[in-house]
Design a protein around this motif. Structure first.
Motif, PDB file in Angstrom:
ATOM      1  N   LEU A 153       7.637  38.965 -28.498  1.00  0.00           N
ATOM      2  CA  LEU A 153       7.154  37.901 -29.316  1.00  0.00           C
ATOM      3  C   LEU A 153       5.875  37.069 -28.829  1.00  0.00           C
ATOM      4  N   PRO A 154       4.814  37.183 -29.479  1.00  0.00           N
ATOM      5  CA  PRO A 154       3.495  36.551 -29.082  1.00  0.00           C
ATOM      6  C   PRO A 154       3.811  35.093 -29.432  1.00  0.00           C
ATOM      7  N   GLU A 155       3.357  34.276 -28.506  1.00  0.00           N
ATOM      8  CA  GLU A 155       3.705  32.742 -28.695  1.00  0.00           C
ATOM      9  C   GLU A 155       2.845  32.070 -30.010  1.00  0.00           C
ATOM     10  N   ASP A 156       1.850  32.573 -30.395  1.00  0.00           N
ATOM     11  CA  ASP A 156       1.280  32.138 -31.510  1.00  0.00           C
ATOM     12  C   ASP A 156       1.600  32.973 -32.866  1.00  0.00           C
ATOM     13  N   GLY A 157       2.200  34.188 -32.465  1.00  0.00           N
ATOM     14  CA  GLY A 157       2.709  34.820 -33.849  1.00  0.00           C
ATOM     15  C   GLY A 157       1.581  35.892 -34.333  1.00  0.00           C
ATOM     16  N   VAL A 158       0.557  36.087 -33.403  1.00  0.00           N
ATOM     17  CA  VAL A 158      -0.483  36.994 -33.682  1.00  0.00           C
ATOM     18  C   VAL A 158      -0.566  38.208 -33.063  1.00  0.00           C
ATOM     19  N   ILE A 159      -0.127  39.394 -33.551  1.00  0.00           N
ATOM     20  CA  ILE A 159      -0.204  40.363 -32.799  1.00  0.00           C
ATOM     21  C   ILE A 159      -1.506  41.190 -32.581  1.00  0.00           C
ATOM     22  N   TYR A 160      -2.263  41.498 -33.830  1.00  0.00           N
ATOM     23  CA  TYR A 160      -3.771  41.900 -34.026  1.00  0.00           C
ATOM     24  C   TYR A 160      -4.437  40.589 -34.504  1.00  0.00           C
ATOM     25  N   PRO A 161      -5.371  40.081 -34.040  1.00  0.00           N
ATOM     26  CA  PRO A 161      -6.007  38.999 -34.980  1.00  0.00           C
ATOM     27  C   PRO A 161      -7.172  39.658 -35.817  1.00  0.00           C
ATOM     28  N   LYS A 162      -7.491  39.023 -36.711  1.00  0.00           N
ATOM     29  CA  LYS A 162      -8.280  39.429 -37.951  1.00  0.00           C
ATOM     30  C   LYS A 162      -9.490  39.832 -37.392  1.00  0.00           C
ATOM     31  N   GLN A 163      -9.878  41.297 -37.755  1.00  0.00           N
ATOM     32  CA  GLN A 163     -11.240  41.638 -37.193  1.00  0.00           C
ATOM     33  C   GLN A 163     -11.714  42.893 -38.223  1.00  0.00           C
ATOM     34  N   THR A 164     -13.093  42.970 -38.040  1.00  0.00           N
ATOM     35  CA  THR A 164     -13.508  44.202 -39.047  1.00  0.00           C
ATOM     36  C   THR A 164     -13.212  45.372 -38.449  1.00  0.00           C
ATOM     37  N   VAL A 165     -12.650  46.456 -39.229  1.00  0.00           N
ATOM     38  CA  VAL A 165     -12.302  47.826 -38.966  1.00  0.00           C
ATOM     39  C   VAL A 165     -13.379  48.623 -39.834  1.00  0.00           C
ATOM     40  N   THR A 166     -13.658  49.963 -39.204  1.00  0.00           N
ATOM     41  CA  THR A 166     -14.258  50.846 -39.857  1.00  0.00           C
ATOM     42  C   THR A 166     -13.275  52.112 -40.479  1.00  0.00           C
ATOM     43  N   PHE A 167     -13.405  52.455 -41.762  1.00  0.00           N
ATOM     44  CA  PHE A 167     -12.769  53.580 -42.244  1.00  0.00           C
ATOM     45  C   PHE A 167     -13.420  54.478 -43.148  1.00  0.00           C
ATOM     46  N   TYR A 168     -12.811  55.570 -43.323  1.00  0.00           N
ATOM     47  CA  TYR A 168     -13.418  56.489 -44.171  1.00  0.00           C
ATOM     48  C   TYR A 168     -12.994  56.455 -45.602  1.00  0.00           C
ATOM     49  N   GLU A 169     -14.012  56.795 -46.484  1.00  0.00           N
ATOM     50  CA  GLU A 169     -13.753  56.868 -47.940  1.00  0.00           C
ATOM     51  C   GLU A 169     -12.568  57.947 -48.217  1.00  0.00           C
ATOM     52  N   GLY A 170     -11.578  57.237 -49.015  1.00  0.00           N
ATOM     53  CA  GLY A 170     -10.213  57.769 -49.136  1.00  0.00           C
ATOM     54  C   GLY A 170      -9.034  57.805 -48.319  1.00  0.00           C
ATOM     55  N   GLU A 171      -9.321  56.837 -47.245  1.00  0.00           N
ATOM     56  CA  GLU A 171      -8.340  56.688 -46.295  1.00  0.00           C
ATOM     57  C   GLU A 171      -7.305  55.459 -47.116  1.00  0.00           C
ATOM     58  N   SER A 172      -5.978  55.277 -46.706  1.00  0.00           N
ATOM     59  CA  SER A 172      -5.307  54.295 -47.022  1.00  0.00           C
ATOM     60  C   SER A 172      -4.975  53.107 -46.263  1.00  0.00           C
ATOM     61  N   VAL A 173      -4.351  52.126 -46.485  1.00  0.00           N
ATOM     62  CA  VAL A 173      -3.828  51.095 -45.846  1.00  0.00           C
ATOM     63  C   VAL A 173      -3.138  51.584 -44.440  1.00  0.00           C
ATOM     64  N   PHE A 174      -2.245  52.580 -44.678  1.00  0.00           N
ATOM     65  CA  PHE A 174      -1.487  53.251 -43.674  1.00  0.00           C
ATOM     66  C   PHE A 174      -2.278  53.881 -42.603  1.00  0.00           C
ATOM     67  N   ASP A 175      -3.303  54.617 -42.932  1.00  0.00           N
ATOM     68  CA  ASP A 175      -4.266  55.386 -42.176  1.00  0.00           C
ATOM     69  C   ASP A 175      -4.898  54.271 -41.253  1.00  0.00           C
ATOM     70  N   VAL A 176      -5.345  53.287 -41.893  1.00  0.00           N
ATOM     71  CA  VAL A 176      -6.097  52.207 -41.043  1.00  0.00           C
ATOM     72  C   VAL A 176      -5.161  51.524 -40.074  1.00  0.00           C
ATOM     73  N   LEU A 177      -3.967  51.128 -40.505  1.00  0.00           N
ATOM     74  CA  LEU A 177      -3.166  50.633 -39.369  1.00  0.00           C
ATOM     75  C   LEU A 177      -2.750  51.564 -38.275  1.00  0.00           C
ATOM     76  N   LEU A 178      -2.387  52.838 -38.609  1.00  0.00           N
ATOM     77  CA  LEU A 178      -1.787  53.706 -37.646  1.00  0.00           C
ATOM     78  C   LEU A 178      -3.283  53.729 -36.575  1.00  0.00           C
ATOM     79  N   ARG A 179      -4.372  54.096 -36.980  1.00  0.00           N
ATOM     80  CA  ARG A 179      -5.449  54.276 -36.188  1.00  0.00           C
ATOM     81  C   ARG A 179      -5.704  52.991 -35.164  1.00  0.00           C
ATOM     82  N   GLU A 180      -5.727  51.831 -35.820  1.00  0.00           N
ATOM     83  CA  GLU A 180      -6.156  50.731 -35.088  1.00  0.00           C
ATOM     84  C   GLU A 180      -4.833  50.417 -34.031  1.00  0.00           C
TER      85      GLU A 180
END
Length: 231
Positions: free
Chosen positions: A118-145
């Motif tokens: 359990l992170p002390e501040d509750g942040v596992i993956y801080p907000k940041q810009t990610v790249t994805f391909y046209e047609g990908e889903s929320v799941f696709d992006v989470l899995l890759r990152e």
């Protein structure tokens, strides 16, 4: 001799009567404030469950084949992932974050065997810009990152909803902070009422994965359990 037996019987009867009045009656102990609070909480959960069932039955004839309730006006409709062709020639960007801050406010419910993850501040993956391909889903992006950043993630495909279900991230699973806890996702401030594999991303989307300890109500996502309606 007979009178002696009668006296003994009277004495025994008297002892039994006294014993009954001294210890035979149940003592009525008032409930403590904590017990009263727990009882009220259980009652609230029961009422909430009945409301969910009632709403679900009300929308039964309006659901699609994957049991999705009506989508609020103006919100993105689900897209079936098997019907989409991912275009790897077209890169787009979105923002992604993964947090579990709600657990920090519900440590009394938390499985303390998981305290090390359990992170002390509750942040596992801080907000940041990610790249994805046209047609990908929320799941696709989470899995890759999660893979690219060596963050644990466990999921399963649920055919009845035609979507992957996220069971755990960073070794924090559903039910680790109470029976109503688990992972939910939000895109552009809205908690969709369908699975993450069916949410096709657009350029500039803001994706948030948030751990809830109260079926979404503690993170502003209660609407998702009511068919995505605005509350």
């Amino acid at each position: 001799m007979k009178s002696k037996k009668i006296k003994i019987a009277i004495i025994i009867a008297a002892i039994l009567i006294i014993s009954f009045f001294l210890s035979g009656r149940d003592e009525i102990v008032p409930l403590s404030p904590e017990q009263i609070e727990n009882t009220e909480a259980e009652s609230d959960k029961s009422i909430e469950k009945e409301k969910i069932i009632a709403r679900d039955n009300q929308n039964k004839d309006k659901k699609d084949k994957y049991l999705t309730d009506p989508i609020p006006e103006g919100k993105p409709k689900p897209v079936e992932w098997q019907d989409v062709k991912i275009n790897k020639d077209k890169e787009l960007t979105a923002t992604l974050s993964v947090t579990c801050k709600s657990i920090l406010n519900n440590m009394d419910l938390f499985n303390m065997d998981k305290i090390e993850v359990l992170p002390e501040d509750g942040v596992i993956y801080p907000k940041q810009t990610v790249t994805f391909y046209e047609g990908e889903s929320v799941f696709d992006v989470l899995l890759r990152e999660m893979k690219d950043n060596n963050i644990h993630m466990e999921f399963e495909m649920t055919p009845i909803y035609n979507s992957h279900y996220i069971e755990g991230i960073n070794n924090l699973y559903e039910f680790d902070c109470g029976e109503l806890s688990g992972w939910m996702y939000r895109v552009n401030g809205w908690f969709p009422n369908y699975g993450c594999s069916r949410y096709m991303l657009k350029d500039g989307d803001e994706i948030e994965w948030i751990y809830t300890c109260d079926l979404g109500r503690d993170i502003g996502g209660g609407s998702a359990i009511f068919g995505g309606e605005e509350q």
